[in-house]
Design an enzyme around this catalytic site. Structure first.
Site, PDB file in Angstrom:
ATOM      1  N   ALA A 249      -5.659   0.667  -2.056  1.00 18.42           N
ATOM      2  CA  ALA A 249      -5.041   1.373  -0.848  1.00 18.42           C
ATOM      3  C   ALA A 249      -5.783   2.449  -0.276  1.00 18.42           C
ATOM      4  CB  ALA A 249      -3.517   1.792  -1.376  1.00 18.42           C
TER       5      ALA A 249
ATOM      6  N   SER B  89      -6.807   0.715  -9.801  1.00 12.82           N
ATOM      7  CA  SER B  89      -5.493   1.371  -9.494  1.00 12.82           C
ATOM      8  C   SER B  89      -4.942   2.457 -10.141  1.00 12.82           C
ATOM      9  CB  SER B  89      -4.353   0.306  -9.777  1.00 12.82           C
ATOM     10  OG  SER B  89      -4.384  -0.697  -8.807  1.00 12.82           O
TER      11      SER B  89
ATOM     12  N   GLY C  41       3.029  -1.351  -9.381  1.00  9.41           N
ATOM     13  CA  GLY C  41       2.084  -1.051  -8.415  1.00  9.41           C
ATOM     14  C   GLY C  41       0.726  -1.287  -9.068  1.00  9.41           C
TER      15      GLY C  41
ATOM     16  N   LYS D 134       4.826   9.850   3.174  1.00  9.46           N
ATOM     17  CA  LYS D 134       4.867  10.634   1.845  1.00  9.46           C
ATOM     18  C   LYS D 134       5.904  11.880   1.788  1.00  9.46           C
ATOM     19  CE  LYS D 134       1.808   8.263  -0.530  1.00  9.46           C
ATOM     20  NZ  LYS D 134       2.382   7.303  -1.442  1.00  9.46           N
TER      21      LYS D 134
ATOM     22  N   TYR E 191      -4.699   9.756   8.143  1.00 10.89           N
ATOM     23  CA  TYR E 191      -3.580   9.343   7.136  1.00 10.89           C
ATOM     24  C   TYR E 191      -2.036   8.921   8.070  1.00 10.89           C
ATOM     25  CZ  TYR E 191      -1.450   9.497   2.367  1.00 10.89           C
ATOM     26  OH  TYR E 191      -0.757   8.988   1.145  1.00 10.89           O
TER      27      TYR E 191
HETATM   28  P1  NAD Z   1      -3.603   0.392  -5.176  1.00 12.77           P
HETATM   29  O1  NAD Z   1      -4.020  -0.350  -4.056  1.00 12.77           O
HETATM   30  O2  NAD Z   1      -4.416   0.106  -6.450  1.00 12.77           O
HETATM   31  O3  NAD Z   1      -2.071   0.453  -5.414  1.00 12.77           O
HETATM   32  C1  NAD Z   1      -1.074   0.533  -4.355  1.00 12.77           C
HETATM   33  C2  NAD Z   1      -0.021  -0.759  -4.861  1.00 12.77           C
HETATM   34  O4  NAD Z   1       0.999  -0.960  -4.187  1.00 12.77           O
HETATM   35  C3  NAD Z   1      -0.847  -2.038  -5.035  1.00 12.77           C
HETATM   36  O5  NAD Z   1      -0.669  -2.662  -6.353  1.00 12.77           O
HETATM   37  C4  NAD Z   1      -0.036  -3.192  -4.321  1.00 12.77           C
HETATM   38  O6  NAD Z   1       0.035  -4.372  -4.488  1.00 12.77           O
HETATM   39  C5  NAD Z   1       1.298  -2.124  -4.121  1.00 12.77           C
HETATM   40  N1  NAD Z   1       2.363  -2.782  -3.023  1.00 12.77           N
HETATM   41  C6  NAD Z   1       1.929  -2.860  -1.858  1.00 12.77           C
HETATM   42  N2  NAD Z   1       2.963  -3.480  -1.117  1.00 12.77           N
HETATM   43  C7  NAD Z   1       3.925  -3.840  -2.046  1.00 12.77           C
HETATM   44  C8  NAD Z   1       5.162  -4.645  -2.034  1.00 12.77           C
HETATM   45  N3  NAD Z   1       5.559  -5.101  -0.912  1.00 12.77           N
HETATM   46  N4  NAD Z   1       5.908  -4.471  -3.275  1.00 12.77           N
HETATM   47  C9  NAD Z   1       5.089  -4.226  -4.223  1.00 12.77           C
HETATM   48  N5  NAD Z   1       4.077  -3.544  -4.635  1.00 12.77           N
HETATM   49  C10 NAD Z   1       3.331  -3.300  -3.318  1.00 12.77           C
HETATM   50  O7  NAD Z   1      -3.817   1.879  -4.903  1.00 12.77           O
HETATM   51  P2  NAD Z   1      -3.537   3.455  -5.336  1.00 12.77           P
HETATM   52  O8  NAD Z   1      -4.395   4.412  -4.700  1.00 12.77           O
HETATM   53  O9  NAD Z   1      -3.450   3.436  -6.761  1.00 12.77           O
HETATM   54  O10 NAD Z   1      -1.850   3.679  -4.997  1.00 12.77           O
HETATM   55  C11 NAD Z   1      -0.745   3.795  -5.995  1.00 12.77           C
HETATM   56  C12 NAD Z   1      -0.145   5.062  -5.296  1.00 12.77           C
HETATM   57  O11 NAD Z   1      -0.850   6.378  -5.428  1.00 12.77           O
HETATM   58  C13 NAD Z   1       0.325   5.002  -3.897  1.00 12.77           C
HETATM   59  O12 NAD Z   1       1.633   5.442  -3.784  1.00 12.77           O
HETATM   60  C14 NAD Z   1      -0.588   5.757  -3.080  1.00 12.77           C
HETATM   61  O13 NAD Z   1      -0.268   6.063  -1.743  1.00 12.77           O
HETATM   62  C15 NAD Z   1      -0.936   6.716  -4.206  1.00 12.77           C
HETATM   63  N6  NAD Z   1      -1.762   7.789  -3.843  1.00 12.77           N
HETATM   64  C16 NAD Z   1      -3.252   7.347  -3.669  1.00 12.77           C
HETATM   65  C17 NAD Z   1      -4.286   8.376  -3.733  1.00 12.77           C
HETATM   66  C18 NAD Z   1      -5.694   7.741  -3.488  1.00 12.77           C
HETATM   67  O14 NAD Z   1      -6.457   8.378  -2.929  1.00 12.77           O
HETATM   68  N7  NAD Z   1      -5.964   6.479  -3.905  1.00 12.77           N
HETATM   69  C19 NAD Z   1      -3.999   9.601  -3.677  1.00 12.77           C
HETATM   70  C20 NAD Z   1      -2.662  10.313  -3.678  1.00 12.77           C
HETATM   71  C21 NAD Z   1      -1.695   9.123  -3.756  1.00 12.77           C
END
Ligand code: NAD
Length: 267
Positions: A195, A19, A13, A162, A155
């Protein structure tokens, strides 16, 4: 000696240096883990490869988690390169922009399926594919958000995803417990990432969070990385099926005060 010395850790990811996966990767590197990184598609390669180089990571593989074939292929490549794996990080989510604005009842059937497939089912599929090469004591973790348990406006379907992800974490933890493999989720406060940019009203939510959380501070990818080190390490050896909040305490507050009252409290 680093807390993850001698451990092979795979992080799925990574998109860019914003990220959460990057915060986790850097923290794992600091603690001595041998790293592998997976990313979603050719378009990201240009950003991901230089980051991998920064942490001396030689295993960088593309994997679209909607494809069982790609998941199987990446597990096979990991087996060849690492032999066995100790830590598996799922930091992946997706929902279409249309699903993350407007009312939840506008969620489309395809949008729902897509969000659940990429953001939830992939954890189950990855766990199954990697299970044969996971060491006893291995730690699997995924990333979740408070919108799973309470309504976070906009959301929408991602909140439902989630909730399913957190539930999947518990079911997987139950299945893998006898093999001493742990499965946990980190629930992070809002962080400005690619994201997050897709979630309607994220900027306001981000600001509100800093005003309202007990610690009056936003969360960083480094904070999440440090919590991930704990879950990856033997320090958390008997912790499984849990959701660990890294959110400056936001989820513990039931009644939100207005800005002025909050200000007075902190003076
Ligand atoms: P990000 O966009 O950097 O990471 C999301 C990742 O998901 C990306 O690398 C993207 O390429 C990958 N992805 C999407 N579709 C895909 C697929 N088909 N195959 C493989 N990979 C795929 O954003 P982030 O915020 O770092 O997100 C990482 C995790 O953290 C996610 O689960 C997100 O829901 C969670 N999260 C984010 C936050 C926030 O506020 N940013 C808060 C809580 C949880």
């Amino acid at each position: 000696m680093g807390l993850l010395e001698g451990k092979n850790a795979l992080v799925f990811g990574l998109a860019n240096d914003k990220s959460i996966a990057w915060g986790i990767t850097q923290a794992f590197h600091r603690e001595g883990a041998k790293l592998g990184i997976s990313y979603a598609g050719e378009m990201l390669e240009r950003r991901v490869k230089p980051l991998a180089e920064k942490v001396g990571c030689q295993w960088v593989e593309e994997c679209d988690v909607t494809s069982d074939e790609q998941i199987a292929a990446v597990a096979e490549k990991a087996a060849r390169h690492f032999g066995r794996v100790d830590v598996l990080v799922h930091s992946i989510a997706f929902a279409g922009r249309d699903e993350l604005t407007g009312p939840f009842y506008n969620t489309t059937r395809d949008g729902f399926k897509n969000a659940m497939d990429i953001s939830v089912y992939s954890l189950i599929a990855m766990t199954k594919a990697f299970l044969p090469i996971l060491n006893p004591g291995a730690s699997i973790m995924c990333l979740t958000y408070y919108g799973s348990v309470k309504v976070a406006p906009h959301y929408n379907v991602m909140g439902v995803a989630k909730a399913a992800l957190e539930s999947s974490t518990r079911y997987l933890a139950y299945d893998l417990g006898p093999q001493k493999i742990r499965v946990n989720a980190i629930s992070a406060g809002p962080i400005r990432t690619l994201a997050a940019a897709g979630v309607g009203g994220f900027r306001d939510m981000y600001k509100h969070f800093a005003d309202m959380s007990p610690m009056r501070e936003n969360v960083t990818i480094d904070d999440v990385g440090n919590a991930a080190v704990f879950l990856a390490s033997d320090l958390s050896a008997r912790i499984t099926g849990e959701v660990l909040y890294v959110d400056s305490g936001f989820n513990t507050v039931g009644v939100q005060m207005t800005g002025k009252e909050n200000q007075e409290k902190s003076e």
